[in-house]
Design a protein around this motif. Structure first.
Motif, PDB file in Angstrom:
ATOM      1  N   ASP A  39      20.628 144.269 -43.022  1.00 47.26           N
ATOM      2  CA  ASP A  39      20.580 144.074 -41.669  1.00 47.26           C
ATOM      3  C   ASP A  39      21.014 142.590 -41.364  1.00 47.26           C
ATOM      4  O   ASP A  39      21.741 142.541 -40.279  1.00 47.26           O
ATOM      5  CB  ASP A  39      19.488 144.608 -41.013  1.00 47.26           C
ATOM      6  CG  ASP A  39      19.134 146.045 -40.955  1.00 47.26           C
ATOM      7  OD1 ASP A  39      20.098 146.917 -41.313  1.00 47.26           O
ATOM      8  OD2 ASP A  39      17.993 146.460 -40.883  1.00 47.26           O
ATOM      9  N   HIS A  40      20.507 141.808 -42.083  1.00 43.56           N
ATOM     10  CA  HIS A  40      21.117 140.291 -41.441  1.00 43.56           C
ATOM     11  C   HIS A  40      22.367 140.018 -41.809  1.00 43.56           C
ATOM     12  O   HIS A  40      22.953 139.013 -41.455  1.00 43.56           O
ATOM     13  CB  HIS A  40      19.991 139.330 -42.567  1.00 43.56           C
ATOM     14  CG  HIS A  40      20.442 139.366 -43.954  1.00 43.56           C
ATOM     15  ND1 HIS A  40      20.195 140.314 -44.905  1.00 43.56           N
ATOM     16  CD2 HIS A  40      21.331 138.637 -44.780  1.00 43.56           C
ATOM     17  CE1 HIS A  40      20.578 140.028 -46.173  1.00 43.56           C
ATOM     18  NE2 HIS A  40      21.385 139.109 -46.176  1.00 43.56           N
ATOM     19  N   SER A  89      25.532 141.207 -37.506  1.00 48.22           N
ATOM     20  CA  SER A  89      24.029 140.846 -38.167  1.00 48.22           C
ATOM     21  C   SER A  89      23.023 140.773 -37.147  1.00 48.22           C
ATOM     22  O   SER A  89      23.152 140.609 -35.811  1.00 48.22           O
ATOM     23  CB  SER A  89      24.254 139.176 -38.624  1.00 48.22           C
ATOM     24  OG  SER A  89      23.246 138.721 -39.031  1.00 48.22           O
ATOM     25  N   SER A  90      21.832 140.988 -37.398  1.00 53.35           N
ATOM     26  CA  SER A  90      20.734 141.064 -36.700  1.00 53.35           C
ATOM     27  C   SER A  90      20.085 139.723 -36.493  1.00 53.35           C
ATOM     28  O   SER A  90      19.090 139.524 -35.760  1.00 53.35           O
ATOM     29  CB  SER A  90      19.818 142.133 -37.199  1.00 53.35           C
ATOM     30  OG  SER A  90      19.223 141.442 -38.480  1.00 53.35           O
TER      31      SER A  90
END
Length: 498
Positions: free
Chosen positions: A251-252, A263-264
Motif C-alpha cells: 500500500d505504501h 501510494s497511501s
C-alpha cells in the motif's frame, strides 16, 4: 525474588527461574533450537580458514532449513524468529548472520510485500539463498538518501537497475557465490518518467545456476572482518534490466504496468521506512543474538569459577575461584545483567508482536519500534561488557574458540552495527522522545524520609526521578533559542537526551 517465589530448593527453584526467563512456550520456541544446535553437525570445527568457515555456515543454513517445517511461518512468527537468534550465535556466528539475512530481511521483505502472489519455493527450499542490499558505500545510517536507481519503462514493462557512482555501490552484503547462487532484494530509488517516487525494493537475481554473476552485476569481495566469517562484498549494477514483477509492492507504493504510481504515504522518507520495515524485526534478531551469546558466556565463566581451584587463604588449602569475592562479584553482576536483558528482550518481542498485527494502530507501532531500537542498543552494548568480563574471569581458557566466548565477543561487534548503529538509533529515539512521544512518570506522593532503600518500588521511583531531570534538561536546551541553528541546538541537547 524470595517474596515472589515459593520457598523451594534445587530443581524446583531452577524450574521457577526457567519459567521466569522463558515463559510458558519454552517447548515451542526454544527447545527445538537447543536440540538442533546440540547435534554433532554444529560442533566447532577447529582450524578452518575464513573462506571454509563461511562456506560451512551456508551448509549449516541448509541443515537448519531442513529442520523448519514451514520457513514462511517462521518468518511471520516474531517470537520464534527471535528465539532462533538466541541459540544460533553460540555455535556459529556466521550461521547466525546468514540466517538472519535470509529469513528476516530477504524472505520477510518478500512476504510483507504481496508475498502471497509470488512463488517462493526456491527460497524456502534454499535452492537459492536470499540476501538484502540496502546500505551503500556512502550511505549507511543515512540510507534514505541512497543513490541506486530503478528507472521504469512502461513500453517494455521493465526497470533499469543502476549504480550511478562508486559511492552508490551496495556495501557489505553477502553477495558472493559462496554457499551457492543467490537472489537479492535491492533497495533503489524508483524513477517513473524521470520523477523520483522514493526508495523501494526490487527482487534481483545475482547469479546464474553456475554461480557466475548475471550480466551487468559486479561483485567484489571485501577484506576479512574480525566479526562473523561471512562473504562480505561490494556490489554494483550497470543498467541491469528487471521485469515489472521485480518491484516489491504494497500500500505504501504501487505501480501499474502503464506507469501510474499510487501510494497511501505521501512522504518519500516514510515510503522508504515502509519498504525496509523488516529492519525493525532485525533489531530484535540482533538483540536476541547478543542475548544468547551473553547467556552462554556467563554459563561458561560461572562453571569455570566453580571448577577451577586456586590457593586458599591459609597454607596448604585450595578453594574454587568462586570463593573469592573479587572473582565472584563481577560474575554475579554479569548474571544479574543477563537476567535483566532476557526479561527486557521478552518484553520488546511481545510488544512488537502486538504492534505488527493488522488491527494495531500506527502510534502503537511507532512506540514499539522505538522500544525495539532502545532495547537493541542496550542489550548489544551490555553483551560486550558482560562477555569481556567473562572472558577475563576465565583467564587463558577464555581465549580458546572452543569455549565460545572470544569469537562470539568479536562477532557481537557486528550486532552493535547491524540494523542501525547503536548510537545513531538511540539518538533518533531520544529526539522522538523529546518531541512529544514520551511522558516521564510523575513523582511519588510519599515523602522520601518515609521510604526504605531496600524497597524496589522506591528504587524505581528514584530512577524515574533521574529520568525526569535529564528529560527536563534536554527540553530546556532544545528550546533555549541560542544562536547556532538547528544543528547547534541539537548538539546542546543530545547529551542529556541520550
Amino acid at each position: 525474588m524470595t517474596t515472589q517465589l515459593p520457598d523451594v530448593h534445587g530443581p524446583s527453584l531452577a524450574a521457577h527461574l526457567t519459567h521466569a526467563l522463558f515463559g510458558d512456550r519454552f517447548a515451542q520456541l526454544h527447545a527445538p533450537w537447543r536440540k538442533l544446535f546440540s547435534t554433532g553437525e554444529f560442533r566447532l570445527r577447529d582450524g578452518l580458514p575464513h573462506d571454509e568457515r563461511a562456506a560451512l555456515s551456508y551448509e549449516r543454513l541448509r541443515l537448519l532449513n531442513e529442520a523448519v517445517a514451514d520457513p514462511a511461518g517462521l518468518v511471520r512468527d516474531v517470537e520464534r524468529l527471535s528465539a532462533l537468534h538466541e541459540w544460533v550465535g553460540a555455535v556459529d556466528p556466521g550461521l547466525g548472520t546468514v540466517a538472519s539475512i535470509h529469513y528476516n530481511l530477504f524472505l520477510g521483505s518478500l512476504l510483507d510485500h504481496d508475498g502471497d502472489r509470488r512463488d517462493l519455493r526456491e527460497f524456502t527450499s534454499l535452492s537459492r539463498t536470499g540476501t538484502f542490499l540496502c546500505t551503500e558505500a556512502d550511505h549507511g545510517n543515512s540510507a534514505s538518501q541512497l543513490e541506486t536507481t530503478a528507472a521504469y519503462d512502461p513500453d517494455s514493462r521493465t526497470f533499469l537497475l543502476h549504480t550511478p557512482s562508486p559511492a552508490a555501490a551496495k556495501f557489505m552484503p553477502n553477495t558472493s557465490s559462496t554457499g551457492g547462487p543467490k537472489t537479492a532484494v535491492v533497495a533503489a530509488r524508483l524513477l517513473v518518467g524521470g520523477r523520483d517516487e522514493g526508495v523501494f525494493l526490487f527482487l534481483t537475481t545475482l547469479h546464474d545456476g553456475t554461480g557466475q554473476p548475471m550480466p551487468g552485476i559486479e561483485i567484489r569481495r571485501l577484506p576479512q572482518t574480525a566479526t562473523a566469517p561471512v562473504d562480505h562484498c561490494v556490489t554494483s549494477f550497470d543498467r541491469v534490466r528487471l521485469p515489472y514483477e521485480a518491484m516489491l509492492q504494497a500500500d505504501h507504493g504501487r505501480l501499474l504496468p502503464d506507469g501510474t504510481f499510487t501510494s497511501s504515504v505521501g512522504n518519500r522518507r516514510k515510503r522508504f521506512l515502509a519498504s525496509v520495515g523488516r529492519v525493525a524485526t532485525g533489531k530484535l534478531c540482533m538483540s536476541g543474538y547478543s542475548l544468547g551469546v551473553t547467556r552462554h558466556a556467563v554459563t561458561v565463566a560461572v562453571r569455570h569459577a566453580h571448577h577451577r581451584h586456586t590457593t586458599g587463604a591459609t597454607a596448604g588449602t585450595t578453594v574454587p575461584l568462586f570463593g573469592y569475592r573479587s572473582h565472584h562479584t563481577p560474575l554475579v553482576d554479569a548474571l544479574a545483567t543477563t537476567y535483566a536483558a532476557t526479561l527486557l528482550q521478552r518484553t520488546a518481542v511481545q510488544r512488537w508482536a502486538e504492534a505488527v498485527r493488522p488491527e494495531a494502530d500506527g502510534a502503537a507501532r511507532d512506540d514499539a519500534e522505538r522500544l525495539v531500537a532502545v532495547v537493541k542498543g542496550w542489550i548489544t552494548w551490555q553483551a560486550r561488557a558482560v562477555m569481556t568480563e567473562c572472558r577475563e574471569r576465565c583467564g587463558a581458557q577464555g581465549l580458546f574458540l572452543a569455549n565460545g566466548i572470544a569469537a562470539q565477543l568479536a562477532a557481537n561487534e557486528g550486532t552493535i552495527t547491524a540494523e542501525g548503529d547503536n548510537l545513531v538509533i538511540w539518538t533518533k529515539a531520544a529526539g522522538e522522545m523529546l518531541l512529544g512521544h514520551f511522558t516521564p512518570r510523575p513523582p511519588s506522593g510519599v515523602p522520601a524520609a518515609e521510604r526504605q532503600l531496600a524497597d524496589p518500588d522506591f528504587l524505581q521511583d528514584l530512577l524515574a526521578g533521574v529520568e525526569r531531570v535529564w528529560h527536563q534538561r534536554a527540553r530546556t536546551r532544545l528550546r533555549s533559542g541560542k544562536a547556532g541553528g538547528p544543528l547547534g541546538r541539537w548538539n546542546r541537547t543530545v547529551t542529556p537526551a541520550l
